[in-house]
Scaffold this motif. Structure first.
Motif, PDB file in Angstrom:
ATOM      1  N   TYR A  36     102.776 122.286  72.721  1.00 34.11           N
ATOM      2  CA  TYR A  36     102.750 123.790  71.778  1.00 34.11           C
ATOM      3  C   TYR A  36     101.444 124.284  71.897  1.00 34.11           C
ATOM      4  O   TYR A  36     101.240 125.612  71.784  1.00 34.11           O
ATOM      5  CB  TYR A  36     103.239 123.619  70.401  1.00 34.11           C
ATOM      6  CG  TYR A  36     102.109 122.804  69.558  1.00 34.11           C
ATOM      7  CD1 TYR A  36     101.094 123.401  69.123  1.00 34.11           C
ATOM      8  CD2 TYR A  36     102.106 121.422  69.538  1.00 34.11           C
ATOM      9  CE1 TYR A  36     100.276 122.660  68.440  1.00 34.11           C
ATOM     10  CE2 TYR A  36     101.445 120.643  68.871  1.00 34.11           C
ATOM     11  CZ  TYR A  36     100.376 121.545  68.088  1.00 34.11           C
ATOM     12  OH  TYR A  36      99.535 120.744  67.528  1.00 34.11           O
ATOM     13  N   MET A  37     100.196 123.714  72.427  1.00 31.63           N
ATOM     14  CA  MET A  37      98.877 124.224  72.265  1.00 31.63           C
ATOM     15  C   MET A  37      98.786 125.083  73.533  1.00 31.63           C
ATOM     16  O   MET A  37      97.787 125.529  73.816  1.00 31.63           O
ATOM     17  CB  MET A  37      98.022 123.180  72.247  1.00 31.63           C
ATOM     18  CG  MET A  37      97.884 122.391  71.040  1.00 31.63           C
ATOM     19  SD  MET A  37      96.525 121.339  70.838  1.00 31.63           S
ATOM     20  CE  MET A  37      95.246 122.468  70.665  1.00 31.63           C
ATOM     21  N   GLN A  56      86.572 125.702  81.979  1.00 36.96           N
ATOM     22  CA  GLN A  56      87.104 126.795  81.191  1.00 36.96           C
ATOM     23  C   GLN A  56      88.598 126.517  80.793  1.00 36.96           C
ATOM     24  O   GLN A  56      89.399 126.471  81.812  1.00 36.96           O
ATOM     25  CB  GLN A  56      86.879 128.064  81.762  1.00 36.96           C
ATOM     26  CG  GLN A  56      85.448 128.265  81.850  1.00 36.96           C
ATOM     27  CD  GLN A  56      85.295 129.717  82.530  1.00 36.96           C
ATOM     28  OE1 GLN A  56      85.874 130.603  81.947  1.00 36.96           O
ATOM     29  NE2 GLN A  56      84.342 129.886  83.465  1.00 36.96           N
ATOM     30  N   TYR A  57      88.969 126.678  79.664  1.00 31.47           N
ATOM     31  CA  TYR A  57      90.341 126.591  79.211  1.00 31.47           C
ATOM     32  C   TYR A  57      91.032 127.556  78.412  1.00 31.47           C
ATOM     33  O   TYR A  57      90.042 128.253  77.800  1.00 31.47           O
ATOM     34  CB  TYR A  57      90.609 125.151  78.208  1.00 31.47           C
ATOM     35  CG  TYR A  57      90.039 124.001  78.492  1.00 31.47           C
ATOM     36  CD1 TYR A  57      90.500 122.916  79.484  1.00 31.47           C
ATOM     37  CD2 TYR A  57      88.748 123.946  78.117  1.00 31.47           C
ATOM     38  CE1 TYR A  57      89.713 121.694  79.555  1.00 31.47           C
ATOM     39  CE2 TYR A  57      88.163 122.817  78.479  1.00 31.47           C
ATOM     40  CZ  TYR A  57      88.626 121.576  79.000  1.00 31.47           C
ATOM     41  OH  TYR A  57      87.657 120.523  79.350  1.00 31.47           O
ATOM     42  N   ILE A  58      92.439 127.708  78.234  1.00 31.88           N
ATOM     43  CA  ILE A  58      92.907 128.485  77.268  1.00 31.88           C
ATOM     44  C   ILE A  58      93.657 127.634  76.470  1.00 31.88           C
ATOM     45  O   ILE A  58      94.422 126.530  76.861  1.00 31.88           O
ATOM     46  CB  ILE A  58      93.978 129.431  77.804  1.00 31.88           C
ATOM     47  CG1 ILE A  58      93.071 130.718  78.851  1.00 31.88           C
ATOM     48  CG2 ILE A  58      94.775 130.311  76.781  1.00 31.88           C
ATOM     49  CD1 ILE A  58      92.326 131.509  77.744  1.00 31.88           C
ATOM     50  N   VAL A  59      93.583 127.510  75.105  1.00 34.83           N
ATOM     51  CA  VAL A  59      94.366 126.796  74.180  1.00 34.83           C
ATOM     52  C   VAL A  59      94.850 127.724  73.308  1.00 34.83           C
ATOM     53  O   VAL A  59      94.323 128.643  72.989  1.00 34.83           O
ATOM     54  CB  VAL A  59      93.541 125.602  73.638  1.00 34.83           C
ATOM     55  CG1 VAL A  59      93.391 124.657  74.665  1.00 34.83           C
ATOM     56  CG2 VAL A  59      92.430 126.205  72.902  1.00 34.83           C
ATOM     57  N   ILE A  65      97.648 131.906  68.212  1.00 35.91           N
ATOM     58  CA  ILE A  65      96.416 132.473  68.783  1.00 35.91           C
ATOM     59  C   ILE A  65      95.847 131.753  69.872  1.00 35.91           C
ATOM     60  O   ILE A  65      95.387 130.607  69.864  1.00 35.91           O
ATOM     61  CB  ILE A  65      95.573 132.645  67.652  1.00 35.91           C
ATOM     62  CG1 ILE A  65      96.062 133.215  66.448  1.00 35.91           C
ATOM     63  CG2 ILE A  65      94.263 133.374  67.988  1.00 35.91           C
ATOM     64  CD1 ILE A  65      95.273 133.212  65.112  1.00 35.91           C
ATOM     65  N   LYS A  66      95.955 132.660  71.216  1.00 31.16           N
ATOM     66  CA  LYS A  66      95.266 132.056  72.485  1.00 31.16           C
ATOM     67  C   LYS A  66      93.720 132.304  72.233  1.00 31.16           C
ATOM     68  O   LYS A  66      93.126 133.075  71.800  1.00 31.16           O
ATOM     69  CB  LYS A  66      95.607 132.891  73.514  1.00 31.16           C
ATOM     70  CG  LYS A  66      96.988 132.445  73.881  1.00 31.16           C
ATOM     71  CD  LYS A  66      97.324 133.112  75.150  1.00 31.16           C
ATOM     72  CE  LYS A  66      98.924 132.742  75.660  1.00 31.16           C
ATOM     73  NZ  LYS A  66      99.371 132.814  76.983  1.00 31.16           N
ATOM     74  N   PRO A  90      86.656 127.699  69.644  1.00 36.69           N
ATOM     75  CA  PRO A  90      87.018 127.620  68.348  1.00 36.69           C
ATOM     76  C   PRO A  90      86.070 127.094  67.203  1.00 36.69           C
ATOM     77  O   PRO A  90      86.033 127.422  66.175  1.00 36.69           O
ATOM     78  CB  PRO A  90      88.452 127.241  68.148  1.00 36.69           C
ATOM     79  CG  PRO A  90      88.400 126.067  69.369  1.00 36.69           C
ATOM     80  CD  PRO A  90      87.485 126.800  70.349  1.00 36.69           C
ATOM     81  N   TYR A  91      85.264 126.025  67.614  1.00 35.75           N
ATOM     82  CA  TYR A  91      84.166 125.522  66.749  1.00 35.75           C
ATOM     83  C   TYR A  91      82.878 126.032  66.874  1.00 35.75           C
ATOM     84  O   TYR A  91      82.388 126.698  67.642  1.00 35.75           O
ATOM     85  CB  TYR A  91      84.227 124.017  66.961  1.00 35.75           C
ATOM     86  CG  TYR A  91      85.591 123.295  66.716  1.00 35.75           C
ATOM     87  CD1 TYR A  91      85.880 122.720  65.576  1.00 35.75           C
ATOM     88  CD2 TYR A  91      86.613 123.166  67.728  1.00 35.75           C
ATOM     89  CE1 TYR A  91      87.023 122.172  65.370  1.00 35.75           C
ATOM     90  CE2 TYR A  91      87.705 122.786  67.661  1.00 35.75           C
ATOM     91  CZ  TYR A  91      88.355 122.037  66.400  1.00 35.75           C
ATOM     92  OH  TYR A  91      89.455 121.515  66.081  1.00 35.75           O
TER      93      TYR A  91
END
Length: 162
Positions: A36-37, A56-59, A65-66, A90-91
């Motif tokens: 789901y991530m 580089q990732y997309i989560v 929210i991507k 995000p952190y």
């Protein structure tokens, strides 16, 4: 400024070389991350890890929210440990140490994550019921997935060698 620490250990009935081979390949992160991530490597994950590697990732960590996440592998001691640090994501701070050591009948994998949530006081307010439980859930998934892949550790379990 509050910095939190998440500390996890897991034992697996595999050799140190097998554990390192799996963990040092960035593409395997998708395997041990909940579906789901929406975890997807955009770049930098096409070779075994090395100090200075940018990945580089997309989560999609919460509410669909991507988010783009960029990490740097800052330290690597082959077969022993590596460190990844968030450069963008995000952190407010993400410093993740991964250790592997041989134990009787397998390996102990240890994760120590020091992190800071964004948004100051508001971030600290949501940490106990949003951020911390989500991280615990992700690591619980990881534990179960690694056990499904490599078996459950007991002192009497023979090492998996394939």
């Amino acid at each position: 400024m509050k910095i939190y620490t998440l500390h996890k250990k897991q034992n697996l009935p595999i050799s140190k070389a097998q554990a390192w081979d799996f963990l040092s390949r960035p593409e395997n992160l998708k395997t041990i991350t909940p579906d789901y991530m929406g975890f997807n490597i955009l770049s930098g994950g096409d070779r075994p890890m090395f100090a200075g590697q940018i990945i580089q990732y997309i989560v999609t960590p919460i509410m669909g929210i991507k988010t783009k996440w960029v990490t740097e592998i800052t330290h690597v001691k082959e077969g022993v440990y590596f460190v990844d640090e968030q450069r963008f994501g995000p952190y407010a701070l993400w410093h993740h140490k991964h250790f592997i050591k041989e134990i009787d009948g397998g390996v102990e994998m240890e994760d120590i994550i020091d992190y800071k949530v964004p948004f100051g006081f508001l971030g600290q307010l949501v940490h106990p019921f949003l951020v911390k439980p989500k991280l615990e859930e992700i690591f619980e998934y990881r534990t179960k997935k690694l056990e499904a892949l490599f078996g459950k550790y007991t002192k009497n379990t023979p090492l998996k060698t394939d």
